[in-house]
Motif scaffolding. Structure first.
Motif, PDB file in Angstrom:
ATOM      1  N   GLU A 180       9.149  -7.231  14.763  1.00 26.84           N
ATOM      2  CA  GLU A 180       7.865  -6.961  14.108  1.00 26.84           C
ATOM      3  C   GLU A 180       7.780  -7.798  12.830  1.00 26.84           C
ATOM      4  O   GLU A 180       8.793  -8.064  12.179  1.00 26.84           O
ATOM      5  N   LEU A 181       6.575  -8.207  12.459  1.00 22.14           N
ATOM      6  CA  LEU A 181       6.379  -9.016  11.258  1.00 22.14           C
ATOM      7  C   LEU A 181       6.483  -8.154   9.999  1.00 22.14           C
ATOM      8  O   LEU A 181       5.710  -7.210   9.830  1.00 22.14           O
ATOM      9  N   PRO A 182       7.445  -8.420   9.110  1.00 23.46           N
ATOM     10  CA  PRO A 182       7.540  -7.683   7.847  1.00 23.46           C
ATOM     11  C   PRO A 182       6.347  -7.993   6.945  1.00 23.46           C
ATOM     12  O   PRO A 182       5.758  -9.075   7.040  1.00 23.46           O
ATOM     13  N   VAL A 183       6.031  -7.081   6.041  1.00 23.67           N
ATOM     14  CA  VAL A 183       4.928  -7.320   5.109  1.00 23.67           C
ATOM     15  C   VAL A 183       5.342  -8.233   3.964  1.00 23.67           C
ATOM     16  O   VAL A 183       4.507  -8.935   3.403  1.00 23.67           O
ATOM     17  N   SER A 239       0.829  -1.197   0.000  1.00 24.63           N
ATOM     18  CA  SER A 239       0.000   0.000   0.000  1.00 24.63           C
ATOM     19  C   SER A 239       0.870   1.256   0.000  1.00 24.63           C
ATOM     20  O   SER A 239       1.847   1.347   0.757  1.00 24.63           O
ATOM     21  N   THR A 240       0.527   2.218  -0.844  1.00 20.01           N
ATOM     22  CA  THR A 240       1.246   3.490  -0.914  1.00 20.01           C
ATOM     23  C   THR A 240       0.359   4.535  -1.570  1.00 20.01           C
ATOM     24  O   THR A 240      -0.519   4.201  -2.383  1.00 20.01           O
ATOM     25  N   ARG A 241       0.580   5.780  -1.258  1.00 24.65           N
ATOM     26  CA  ARG A 241      -0.168   6.872  -1.896  1.00 24.65           C
ATOM     27  C   ARG A 241       0.362   7.153  -3.306  1.00 24.65           C
ATOM     28  O   ARG A 241      -0.346   7.704  -4.127  1.00 24.65           O
ATOM     29  N   ASP A 242       1.624   6.787  -3.561  1.00 27.09           N
ATOM     30  CA  ASP A 242       2.246   7.058  -4.860  1.00 27.09           C
ATOM     31  C   ASP A 242       2.857   5.771  -5.416  1.00 27.09           C
ATOM     32  O   ASP A 242       4.053   5.510  -5.230  1.00 27.09           O
ATOM     33  N   PRO A 246      10.080   3.571   1.314  1.00 27.34           N
ATOM     34  CA  PRO A 246       9.600   4.956   1.390  1.00 27.34           C
ATOM     35  C   PRO A 246       8.142   5.106   1.823  1.00 27.34           C
ATOM     36  O   PRO A 246       7.749   6.168   2.293  1.00 27.34           O
ATOM     37  N   ALA A 247       7.335   4.045   1.698  1.00 25.53           N
ATOM     38  CA  ALA A 247       5.940   4.098   2.140  1.00 25.53           C
ATOM     39  C   ALA A 247       5.780   3.611   3.579  1.00 25.53           C
ATOM     40  O   ALA A 247       4.673   3.565   4.099  1.00 25.53           O
ATOM     41  N   GLY A 248       6.888   3.217   4.226  1.00 26.28           N
ATOM     42  CA  GLY A 248       6.837   2.770   5.611  1.00 26.28           C
ATOM     43  C   GLY A 248       6.662   1.274   5.798  1.00 26.28           C
ATOM     44  O   GLY A 248       6.577   0.793   6.924  1.00 26.28           O
ATOM     45  N   ALA A 293      19.630   4.138  -1.633  1.00 21.47           N
ATOM     46  CA  ALA A 293      18.327   4.652  -2.059  1.00 21.47           C
ATOM     47  C   ALA A 293      17.645   5.463  -0.961  1.00 21.47           C
ATOM     48  O   ALA A 293      16.551   5.982  -1.160  1.00 21.47           O
ATOM     49  N   GLY A 294      18.297   5.567   0.201  1.00 21.63           N
ATOM     50  CA  GLY A 294      17.776   6.400   1.269  1.00 21.63           C
ATOM     51  C   GLY A 294      16.846   5.699   2.241  1.00 21.63           C
ATOM     52  O   GLY A 294      16.229   6.357   3.081  1.00 21.63           O
ATOM     53  N   ALA A 295      16.738   4.380   2.157  1.00 24.36           N
ATOM     54  CA  ALA A 295      15.870   3.650   3.071  1.00 24.36           C
ATOM     55  C   ALA A 295      16.620   3.348   4.370  1.00 24.36           C
ATOM     56  O   ALA A 295      17.835   3.210   4.383  1.00 24.36           O
ATOM     57  N   GLU A 296      15.866   3.231   5.446  1.00 16.39           N
ATOM     58  CA  GLU A 296      16.450   2.976   6.757  1.00 16.39           C
ATOM     59  C   GLU A 296      16.495   1.483   7.046  1.00 16.39           C
ATOM     60  O   GLU A 296      15.465   0.800   7.014  1.00 16.39           O
ATOM     61  N   VAL A 297      17.682   0.967   7.322  1.00 15.42           N
ATOM     62  CA  VAL A 297      17.826  -0.417   7.787  1.00 15.42           C
ATOM     63  C   VAL A 297      17.514  -0.391   9.281  1.00 15.42           C
ATOM     64  O   VAL A 297      18.138   0.346  10.042  1.00 15.42           O
ATOM     65  N   VAL A 298      16.515  -1.201   9.691  1.00  9.29           N
ATOM     66  CA  VAL A 298      16.054  -1.147  11.077  1.00  9.29           C
ATOM     67  C   VAL A 298      16.400  -2.402  11.878  1.00  9.29           C
ATOM     68  O   VAL A 298      16.188  -2.431  13.098  1.00  9.29           O
ATOM     69  N   TYR A 299      16.949  -3.410  11.218  1.00  5.86           N
ATOM     70  CA  TYR A 299      17.348  -4.639  11.913  1.00  5.86           C
ATOM     71  C   TYR A 299      18.407  -5.337  11.080  1.00  5.86           C
ATOM     72  O   TYR A 299      18.225  -5.533   9.884  1.00  5.86           O
TER      73      TYR A 299
END
Length: 115
Positions: free
Chosen positions: A61-64, A11-14, A105-107, A82-88
């Motif tokens: 947390e469960l990834p999508v 899901s994303t707005r763009d 980028p959509a979270g 690409a500017g994404a955050e590695v969180v684990y």
């Protein structure tokens, strides 16, 4: 009856902006853009899997979605570039997988697995 494919819908707005992110990071093709939905693919044989889970493992947390790659270090560099955050991670899990999670980028939380 035979299952022929299972598809993840993020899901994303763009849709096009998110598609461009995944094209860049994972070198995917964009065979269809209808504005409200894009299709990304790679010409390869596809394994069908559907997982059900209460968490992402190791208390995470469960990834999508989970994406298998052949070079996890190169993929991590591409994700960060690409500017994404590695969180684990990246981490070698006790059950034998090497993986990391990032937020697109959509979270969306994405699991990248060395396969």
């Amino acid at each position: 009856m035979a299952v022929t494919r299972i598809v993840a819908n993020l899901s994303t707005r763009d849709p096009m902006a998110l598609a461009e992110f995944y094209q860049h990071v994972f070198e995917l093709d964009l065979p269809l853009n209808m504005g409200w939905i894009t299709f990304l693919s790679k010409d390869t044989s596809q394994k069908i899997e559907l997982h059900t889970a209460s968490e992402g493992g190791a208390g995470t947390e469960l990834p999508v979605i989970s994406i298998g790659v052949t070079d996890i270090a190169a993929t991590e560099r591409a994700v960060r570039s690409a500017g994404a955050e590695v969180v684990y991670g990246p981490v070698s899990e006790s059950w034998g997988l090497r993986r990391f999670f990032f937020r697109d980028p959509a979270g969306n939380l994405v699991n990248v697995v060395d396969s």
